[in-house]
Design a protein around this motif. Sequence first.
Motif, PDB file in Angstrom:
ATOM      1  N   MET A  18      15.867   0.772  -8.276  1.00 58.68           N
ATOM      2  CA  MET A  18      14.473   0.259  -7.698  1.00 58.68           C
ATOM      3  C   MET A  18      13.813   1.320  -6.808  1.00 58.68           C
ATOM      4  O   MET A  18      14.561   1.924  -6.157  1.00 58.68           O
ATOM      5  N   PHE A  19      12.651   1.431  -6.895  1.00 53.39           N
ATOM      6  CA  PHE A  19      11.863   2.406  -6.006  1.00 53.39           C
ATOM      7  C   PHE A  19      10.585   1.713  -5.366  1.00 53.39           C
ATOM      8  O   PHE A  19       9.710   1.048  -6.263  1.00 53.39           O
ATOM      9  N   SER A  20      10.328   1.921  -4.193  1.00 52.77           N
ATOM     10  CA  SER A  20       9.011   1.114  -3.548  1.00 52.77           C
ATOM     11  C   SER A  20       8.423   2.043  -3.072  1.00 52.77           C
ATOM     12  O   SER A  20       8.673   2.863  -2.210  1.00 52.77           O
ATOM     13  N   LEU A  21       7.259   1.828  -2.774  1.00 53.02           N
ATOM     14  CA  LEU A  21       6.340   2.672  -2.087  1.00 53.02           C
ATOM     15  C   LEU A  21       5.364   1.588  -1.287  1.00 53.02           C
ATOM     16  O   LEU A  21       4.718   0.666  -1.996  1.00 53.02           O
ATOM     17  N   VAL A  22       5.377   1.673   0.262  1.00 54.29           N
ATOM     18  CA  VAL A  22       4.915   0.649   1.188  1.00 54.29           C
ATOM     19  C   VAL A  22       4.121   1.365   2.146  1.00 54.29           C
ATOM     20  O   VAL A  22       4.326   2.437   2.445  1.00 54.29           O
ATOM     21  N   ARG A  23       3.614   0.342   2.923  1.00 53.64           N
ATOM     22  CA  ARG A  23       2.926   0.943   4.224  1.00 53.64           C
ATOM     23  C   ARG A  23       4.310   1.160   5.015  1.00 53.64           C
ATOM     24  O   ARG A  23       5.158   0.439   5.061  1.00 53.64           O
ATOM     25  N   PRO A  24       4.166   2.039   6.019  1.00 55.45           N
ATOM     26  CA  PRO A  24       5.164   2.681   6.940  1.00 55.45           C
ATOM     27  C   PRO A  24       5.646   1.562   7.680  1.00 55.45           C
ATOM     28  O   PRO A  24       6.809   1.127   8.097  1.00 55.45           O
ATOM     29  N   GLU A  25       4.814   0.468   8.351  1.00 46.04           N
ATOM     30  CA  GLU A  25       4.914  -0.876   8.883  1.00 46.04           C
ATOM     31  C   GLU A  25       5.731  -1.719   8.323  1.00 46.04           C
ATOM     32  O   GLU A  25       6.548  -2.716   8.794  1.00 46.04           O
ATOM     33  N   ASP A  26       5.865  -1.771   6.828  1.00 50.25           N
ATOM     34  CA  ASP A  26       6.274  -2.620   6.164  1.00 50.25           C
ATOM     35  C   ASP A  26       8.052  -2.156   5.564  1.00 50.25           C
ATOM     36  O   ASP A  26       8.511  -2.966   4.869  1.00 50.25           O
TER      37      ASP A  26
END
Length: 421
Positions: free
Chosen positions: A281-289
């Motif tokens: 699994m690989f996720s790209l998210v806002r830093p605060e999330d």
Amino acid sequence: MIDLRTIRTDPDLLRASQKLRGAPVEAVDEVLHADERQREAGRRFDQLRAEQKVLGKRVARAGEPERAELLERSRELAGSVKAAEAELAGADAALRAAQLAVPNLVEPGVPPGGEDDFVVLREVGRRPDLPGALDHVELGRRLQAIDTERGAKVSGARFYFLTGPGALLQLALLRLAIDRAVANGFIPSITPALVRPEAMEGTGFLGAHATEVYRLAADDLYLTGTSEVALAAYHAQEVLDLRDGPLRYAGWSTCFRREAGSHGRDVRGILRVHQFDKVEMFSLVRPEDAADEHLRLLRLQEEMLAAVELPYRVIETAAGDLGSSAARKYDCEAWVPSQQRYREVTSSSNCTTFQARRLGIRFRDTGGRTRHVATLNGTLATTRWLIPLLENHQRPDGSVHVPAALREHLGGSPVLSAGAG
């Protein structure tokens, strides 16, 4: 890569992180010195270029003999500008090298210490009572599922064949992982196993553990040890739209690791091998999330382990055992009856903005600013899972119970036995 503003404004924060990792504190000072040299070289170049532009305008307006004098000065200044430009390029390269040498900033609360200083967060499931338990190698031999002898004959040590029920079990496991990932909003992806150097460097795999990586020198390409590398580089130098939430991928790939530092360790069976398959699994998210996303990945890993009916524990890795990109890492370790111990089967890492800064991956926030994303990764299934699956579900007659969640992909059979497939 650490944000230079953080290093400039609070170098002690990074020094404390280095101490937690057992990494050299001097690396922080090297970045600060390289930063100052780069800024000084930049100021000098800018000043000389400004002088050059002013002089160029004067030359255009001048008459003789002033023009000849100005042209001579212009030639001298051009040489100085060229030298300053070369100095700036060298300073840029030195600063980048210094930054690349510093691992990610450890998150608050990560345990101090090394490999043996992890913290057990919880144990889940009942360990089976299996007196005289066979190990996965013997079970694999009896089931005609794993053949390490012919693997060594064909390719050398730490290679193997999965045959018959072994091949079908791995395919069933990985397909279950993909199905569960897709049901949770992940985009399935079959990724390249070969990547360019900038992809490896960008994800932090060409640092302290570069000896673990296979390199094809003739083509200047690397064999990846995880689809994380290709999935991270997939969006390199892009500005992402995260208004609808994180981008999530589930990468299915064959992975390659040299295991250069494991001589004599776990040489029996398929625990530590050069080639294996994995769903990552690989996720790209806002830093605060990122912190919440990390716990989400861990929850999915635990649900997957529960689905295949394995007893396991969750640990938080100590700072000194983190990879260079990770700011925090959780591992799930499944119980292995033949060894009477837990062994790692998943890891999940919050890499904050470390990889995105190297790879130039950003998003546009609600105020219109572009900021670097946070990246996270987590194993959802891999070849290594066959070890606890076979051993925990073995039966006295040498057959192996198939968890209900896997049966759909094994023709509905509740039992693995020799000759299946």
